[in-house]
Design a protein around this motif. Structure first.
Motif, PDB file in Angstrom:
ATOM      1  N   SER A   1     -18.662   3.099   8.944  1.00  9.70           N
ATOM      2  CA  SER A   1     -18.134   3.823  10.091  1.00  9.70           C
ATOM      3  C   SER A   1     -17.124   4.890   9.699  1.00  9.70           C
ATOM      4  O   SER A   1     -16.520   4.850   8.634  1.00  9.70           O
ATOM      5  N   ASN A   2     -16.964   5.841  10.599  1.00  6.20           N
ATOM      6  CA  ASN A   2     -15.968   6.886  10.410  1.00  6.20           C
ATOM      7  C   ASN A   2     -14.625   6.502  11.011  1.00  6.20           C
ATOM      8  O   ASN A   2     -13.637   7.179  10.802  1.00  6.20           O
ATOM      9  N   SER A   3     -14.582   5.459  11.808  1.00  2.00           N
ATOM     10  CA  SER A   3     -13.333   5.016  12.429  1.00  2.00           C
ATOM     11  C   SER A   3     -13.475   3.571  12.861  1.00  2.00           C
ATOM     12  O   SER A   3     -14.562   2.997  12.824  1.00  2.00           O
ATOM     13  N   ILE A   4     -12.358   2.974  13.261  1.00  2.00           N
ATOM     14  CA  ILE A   4     -12.385   1.594  13.758  1.00  2.00           C
ATOM     15  C   ILE A   4     -13.238   1.507  15.019  1.00  2.00           C
ATOM     16  O   ILE A   4     -13.875   0.486  15.272  1.00  2.00           O
TER      17      ILE A   4
ATOM     18  N   LYS B   1      -4.656  -1.988  -2.459  1.00  2.00           N
ATOM     19  CA  LYS B   1      -5.943  -1.626  -1.873  1.00  2.00           C
ATOM     20  C   LYS B   1      -6.854  -2.832  -1.729  1.00  2.00           C
ATOM     21  O   LYS B   1      -7.606  -2.945  -0.763  1.00  2.00           O
ATOM     22  N   ASP B   2      -6.784  -3.739  -2.709  1.00  3.23           N
ATOM     23  CA  ASP B   2      -7.558  -4.979  -2.665  1.00  3.23           C
ATOM     24  C   ASP B   2      -6.821  -5.974  -1.776  1.00  3.23           C
ATOM     25  O   ASP B   2      -5.763  -6.487  -2.146  1.00  3.23           O
ATOM     26  N   ILE B   3      -7.363  -6.259  -0.592  1.00  4.31           N
ATOM     27  CA  ILE B   3      -6.639  -7.043   0.401  1.00  4.31           C
ATOM     28  C   ILE B   3      -6.411  -8.477  -0.057  1.00  4.31           C
ATOM     29  O   ILE B   3      -5.359  -9.074   0.206  1.00  4.31           O
ATOM     30  N   LYS B   4      -7.372  -9.080  -0.768  1.00  5.37           N
ATOM     31  CA  LYS B   4      -7.210 -10.461  -1.233  1.00  5.37           C
ATOM     32  C   LYS B   4      -6.138 -10.540  -2.303  1.00  5.37           C
ATOM     33  O   LYS B   4      -5.348 -11.495  -2.332  1.00  5.37           O
ATOM     34  N   LEU B   5      -6.103  -9.540  -3.182  1.00  5.42           N
ATOM     35  CA  LEU B   5      -5.047  -9.481  -4.195  1.00  5.42           C
ATOM     36  C   LEU B   5      -3.697  -9.280  -3.533  1.00  5.42           C
ATOM     37  O   LEU B   5      -2.698  -9.887  -3.935  1.00  5.42           O
TER      38      LEU B   5
ATOM     39  N   LEU C   1      -3.572   6.066  11.918  1.00 11.91           N
ATOM     40  CA  LEU C   1      -3.551   5.135  10.792  1.00 11.91           C
ATOM     41  C   LEU C   1      -2.118   4.701  10.469  1.00 11.91           C
ATOM     42  O   LEU C   1      -1.164   5.430  10.743  1.00 11.91           O
ATOM     43  N   PRO C   2      -1.972   3.514   9.874  1.00  7.64           N
ATOM     44  CA  PRO C   2      -0.631   3.067   9.453  1.00  7.64           C
ATOM     45  C   PRO C   2      -0.157   3.839   8.233  1.00  7.64           C
ATOM     46  O   PRO C   2      -0.956   4.475   7.532  1.00  7.64           O
ATOM     47  N   LYS C   3       1.121   3.756   7.969  1.00 10.18           N
ATOM     48  CA  LYS C   3       1.695   4.441   6.815  1.00 10.18           C
ATOM     49  C   LYS C   3       2.878   3.625   6.312  1.00 10.18           C
ATOM     50  O   LYS C   3       3.953   3.655   6.894  1.00 10.18           O
ATOM     51  N   GLY C   4       2.638   2.888   5.216  1.00 11.71           N
ATOM     52  CA  GLY C   4       3.692   2.043   4.662  1.00 11.71           C
ATOM     53  C   GLY C   4       4.374   2.652   3.462  1.00 11.71           C
ATOM     54  O   GLY C   4       5.304   2.075   2.919  1.00 11.71           O
ATOM     55  N   ASP C   5       3.895   3.817   3.001  1.00  7.74           N
ATOM     56  CA  ASP C   5       4.546   4.506   1.875  1.00  7.74           C
ATOM     57  C   ASP C   5       4.452   6.010   2.106  1.00  7.74           C
ATOM     58  O   ASP C   5       4.148   6.467   3.202  1.00  7.74           O
ATOM     59  N   LYS C   6       4.691   6.801   1.054  1.00 13.23           N
ATOM     60  CA  LYS C   6       4.739   8.258   1.216  1.00 13.23           C
ATOM     61  C   LYS C   6       3.371   8.928   1.079  1.00 13.23           C
ATOM     62  O   LYS C   6       3.264  10.139   1.266  1.00 13.23           O
ATOM     63  N   THR C   7       2.336   8.157   0.731  1.00 11.59           N
ATOM     64  CA  THR C   7       1.020   8.759   0.540  1.00 11.59           C
ATOM     65  C   THR C   7       0.314   8.971   1.874  1.00 11.59           C
ATOM     66  O   THR C   7       0.564   8.259   2.846  1.00 11.59           O
TER      67      THR C   7
ATOM     68  N   VAL D   1      -7.242  -0.277   4.447  1.00 11.32           N
ATOM     69  CA  VAL D   1      -6.156  -1.259   4.554  1.00 11.32           C
ATOM     70  C   VAL D   1      -6.054  -1.786   5.980  1.00 11.32           C
ATOM     71  O   VAL D   1      -5.946  -3.001   6.210  1.00 11.32           O
ATOM     72  N   LEU D   2      -6.127  -0.890   6.956  1.00 16.44           N
ATOM     73  CA  LEU D   2      -6.023  -1.304   8.354  1.00 16.44           C
ATOM     74  C   LEU D   2      -7.174  -2.222   8.740  1.00 16.44           C
ATOM     75  O   LEU D   2      -6.960  -3.278   9.356  1.00 16.44           O
TER      76      LEU D   2
END
Length: 416
Positions: A111-114, A399-403, A71-77, A86-87
């Motif tokens: 799904s459990n994954s992409i 979290k809201d992709i459109k926002l 998974l991606p990671k753009g912050d510390k969470t 998000v992905l």
């Protein structure tokens, strides 16, 4: 269907080892990944002592029955569910998952994954094609027949029918559902039936295998897909063929053991971030703003040989006094300045595109920017600053992709 093993979930740049860590690779899995890496390497991960270290690629690697989700990671969470959503949302927004097709309009993410999402989308597309009716095509065939249809193949007719005067060995044309496009889809169905570990999809795959007409085996290559002509009848097949291409070309069977095959569906996060920012700005741009991606200009030419070119990620209002160049970078600066190489690159963009401003765009914890000026290069050893601005823009993840897409546009335009 294979027996499902627990998913391994990691973030980009994480490590997986056989001898340490909460999540561990089995020795046979490490051997498989080492074999897949080979002599030339793969961009998804690097080999380390007793393990692997993942790079800036995200997605899934299925090794045998185990799915490794990166998974991606753009912050510390480290919120798995947030970053998975998000992905998937980013992939959808740039067109990787075509949710506008009528056959996938009611697709649900269960799904459990992409990987499961791709499998479900493929099943949905093939179900749609079967409902609307599979297309027929002309194909050439030959063989023994009891009636003279087509042209007779004299050499084979004589060798095979010397004592069978009631038969004719002929070449003829057939109009049916057995052709290369269906052979590709059928091969992908067979592969999914073999490697799928999601019990929710098993019955649907079994039903499709029974309903889909059996096809000849076909050798899968890039050229095979390039040769497909999407005429009016074949256009509805586009989504299914694109997914089949992705799955079939990225599947690497374990020819020795047959139990540790590798399927890698991975995406370069740098490229995905670039496409996502571009899509966000394009959706919300004003009527007076123009936007282009990967606009190329000649940069340097040797006396003999090929030219070097400049290709910034995004250019707004190209050719005007309000021209702005953006370059996207998927990385965490951790409070440091951008690299000198990136800043020099942006300076070149400013000069060659006549840009009023240039900026590097990074993901961040919250929206903020750090503006800076280049030193005045018109004077030797000058300590004075010029008015040539290069900004570092950080875009907070939503979290809201459109926002999120709306805020990207608002923040960039406010800076401009």
């Amino acid at each position: 269907m294979r027996k499902k093993e627990p998913n391994i979930i990691v973030f980009e740049h994480d490590r997986l080892r056989t001898d340490s860590g909460e999540q561990r690779l089995a020795p046979i899995q490490l051997k498989t990944l080492q074999s897949f890496y080979g002599e030339n390497g793969v961009p998804y991960y690097n080999l380390i002592h007793n393990g692997v270290r993942f790079n800036e690629y995200v997605g899934v690697i299925q090794v045998g029955n185990t799915v490794i989700e990166v998974l991606p990671k753009g912050d510390k969470t480290n919120d798995v569910e947030t970053w998975r959503n998000v992905l998937i949302s980013m992939l959808r927004s740039v067109g990787i998952f075509d949710i506008h097709a009528p056959s996938s309009s009611d697709l649900k993410v269960r799904s459990n994954s992409i990987l499961d999402l791709y499998f479900e989308l493929y099943i949905k597309e093939v179900e749609y094609l079967l409902r609307r009716g599979l297309v027929k095509k002309y194909r050439k065939s030959e063989g023994n027949r009891t009636s003279l249809k087509g042209s007779i193949h004299f050499a084979k007719h004589i060798s095979q029918n010397l004592v069978h005067h009631e038969r004719f060995y002929v070449k003829y044309t057939v109009y049916d559902k057995k052709h290369d496009i269906h052979a590709i889809l059928y091969k992908a169905l067979k592969l999914l039936s073999y490697i799928n570990t999601n019990s929710q999809l098993t019955s649907r795959l079994g039903s499709l295998m029974l309903k889909f007409p059996e096809q000849h085996d076909i050798r899968i290559t890039e050229l095979l897909f390039e040769k497909i002509a999407f005429n009016r009848k074949i256009v509805p097949y586009r989504n299914a063929l694109e997914i089949a291409k992705l799955i079939l070309l990225n599947y690497h069977p374990d020819v020795k053991r047959g139990t540790n095959d590798v399927l890698a569906l991975m995406f370069d996060m740098n490229l995905l971030w670039e496409q996502f920012v571009y899509a966000s700005l394009r959706i919300h741009k004003s009527k007076t703003t123009t936007i282009s991606a990967q606009t190329t200009k000649n940069f340097w030419k040797p006396i003999t040989g090929y030219r070097s070119k400049l290709k910034p990620d995004i250019v707004l209002n190209i050719g005007t006094k309000d021209c702005v160049v953006l370059d996207t970078k998927w990385k965490n600066l951790n409070g440091y300045n951008p690299s000198s190489e990136d800043l020099r690159q942006m300076f070149a963009y400013m000069k060659f595109y006549g840009a009023n401003k240039v900026a590097l765009v990074y993901p961040g914890i919250e929206n903020h920017n750090k503006s800076g000026l280049y030193y005045d290069h018109s004077k030797s050893d000058s300590r004075e600053l010029s008015n040539e601005e290069c900004c570092v823009i950080f875009i907070g993840v939503e979290k809201d992709i459109k926002l999120w897409q709306k805020k990207i546009n608002e923040y960039v335009n406010n800076w401009i």
